[in-house]
Design a protein around this motif. Structure first.
Motif, PDB file in Angstrom:
ATOM      1  N   ASP A   6      37.247  25.107  76.005  1.00 48.16           N
ATOM      2  CA  ASP A   6      36.647  25.124  74.679  1.00 48.16           C
ATOM      3  C   ASP A   6      37.370  24.084  73.809  1.00 48.16           C
ATOM      4  OD1 ASP A   6      35.889  25.623  72.073  1.00 48.16           O
ATOM      5  OD2 ASP A   6      36.165  27.792  72.190  1.00 48.16           O
ATOM      6  N   PRO A   7      36.785  22.894  73.638  1.00 44.68           N
ATOM      7  CA  PRO A   7      37.459  21.846  72.855  1.00 44.68           C
ATOM      8  C   PRO A   7      37.786  22.288  71.429  1.00 44.68           C
ATOM      9  CG  PRO A   7      35.588  20.934  74.052  1.00 44.68           C
ATOM     10  CD  PRO A   7      35.505  22.424  74.186  1.00 44.68           C
ATOM     11  N   ALA A   8      36.931  23.127  70.834  1.00 47.42           N
ATOM     12  CA  ALA A   8      37.190  23.591  69.466  1.00 47.42           C
ATOM     13  C   ALA A   8      38.432  24.478  69.434  1.00 47.42           C
ATOM     14  CB  ALA A   8      35.977  24.350  68.932  1.00 47.42           C
ATOM     15  N   LEU A   9      38.585  25.341  70.441  1.00 50.34           N
ATOM     16  CA  LEU A   9      39.773  26.195  70.506  1.00 50.34           C
ATOM     17  C   LEU A   9      41.018  25.327  70.710  1.00 50.34           C
ATOM     18  CD1 LEU A   9      41.134  28.968  70.535  1.00 50.34           C
ATOM     19  CD2 LEU A   9      40.635  29.096  72.991  1.00 50.34           C
ATOM     20  N   ALA A  11      41.495  22.264  69.783  1.00 47.87           N
ATOM     21  CA  ALA A  11      41.789  21.561  68.528  1.00 47.87           C
ATOM     22  C   ALA A  11      42.450  22.500  67.521  1.00 47.87           C
ATOM     23  CB  ALA A  11      40.509  20.970  67.949  1.00 47.87           C
ATOM     24  N   ASP A  12      41.939  23.723  67.431  1.00 47.49           N
ATOM     25  CA  ASP A  12      42.472  24.676  66.449  1.00 47.49           C
ATOM     26  C   ASP A  12      43.869  25.155  66.830  1.00 47.49           C
ATOM     27  OD1 ASP A  12      40.145  24.324  65.051  1.00 47.49           O
ATOM     28  OD2 ASP A  12      39.236  26.212  65.679  1.00 47.49           O
ATOM     29  N   ARG A  49      40.428  34.645  69.721  1.00 53.73           N
ATOM     30  CA  ARG A  49      39.739  33.636  70.545  1.00 53.73           C
ATOM     31  C   ARG A  49      40.490  33.369  71.844  1.00 53.73           C
ATOM     32  NH1 ARG A  49      39.099  28.929  66.383  1.00 53.73           N
ATOM     33  NH2 ARG A  49      38.204  27.781  68.146  1.00 53.73           N
ATOM     34  N   ALA A 176      42.788  16.954  72.363  1.00 52.73           N
ATOM     35  CA  ALA A 176      42.333  17.459  71.057  1.00 52.73           C
ATOM     36  C   ALA A 176      43.065  16.751  69.925  1.00 52.73           C
ATOM     37  CB  ALA A 176      42.560  18.968  70.971  1.00 52.73           C
ATOM     38  N   ALA A 180      41.661  14.118  66.914  1.00 55.24           N
ATOM     39  CA  ALA A 180      41.734  14.610  65.528  1.00 55.24           C
ATOM     40  C   ALA A 180      41.757  13.463  64.527  1.00 55.24           C
ATOM     41  CB  ALA A 180      42.985  15.472  65.351  1.00 55.24           C
TER      42      ALA A 180
END
Length: 180
Positions: A6-9, A11-12, A49, A176, A180
């Protein structure tokens, strides 16, 4: 097992917990970056998550989740809540009073335990826990971790025949950061 990245996870998690500076790792290695897992574990939405991603990585036949002191414990607790699997709380060393146990919780003998850890570099704490649990009669084949920062394509726990299943790898966190 499907490793769904999950690229969003990534990154976060990277934004929440990558620190730069001079750090000594548990292994004794020096590093210019450190992933402070408590910075995501303290945030309920991020912790949720990570735990959700871990559920999909648990091997079939898992009877107990073994959360490693300290960072693995909140993750294992949340995975337990999502799966209904009971949790074992695994100390770095056996308590010297009371029950004097290394692992607090249900009986381990003959049961299949999947270890839950936060960050793995060389796997020292996981290796120690694996040996101790096996000595107590447990079946330990897999560790699921939030972040695997060991070198790509190297299983740091191959020597104890343990499969590492990470939610995120250092390479994914680096990607990630670079985006950014």
């Amino acid at each position: 097992m499907t490793q769904h990245h999950d690229p969003a996870l990534a990154a976060d998690i990277d934004a929440a917990c990558r620190l730069t500076g001079e750090f000594t790792l548990r292994s004794g290695q020096q590093a210019t970056e450190y992933f402070d897992k408590y910075l995501f574990e303290a945030q309920p939405a991020l912790l949720d998550r990570v735990a959700t991603a871990m559920v999909g990585l648990l091997p079939g036949g898992t009877e107990l989740l073994g959360g490693l002191e300290l960072g693995g414990v909140p993750i294992a607790t949340m995975v337990s809540a999502k799966t209904g699997l009971p949790t074992l709380f695994v100390r770095k060393k056996a308590k010297e009073y009371g029950t004097c146990k290394l692992a607090e919780g249900p009986e381990v003998a003959g049961r299949t335990i999947t270890l839950i850890e936060d960050v793995i570099t060389t796997g020292g704490a996981v290796r120690d826990a694996t040996k101790a649990l096996r000595d107590a009669g447990a079946i330990v084949r897999t560790v699921v971790c939030a972040i695997d920062r060991s070198p790509a394509d190297v299983n740091p726990l191959a020597d104890v025949d343990l499969e590492v299943r990470p939610v995120l790898t250092k390479a994914q966190l680096d990607a990630a950061r670079d985006q950014a």
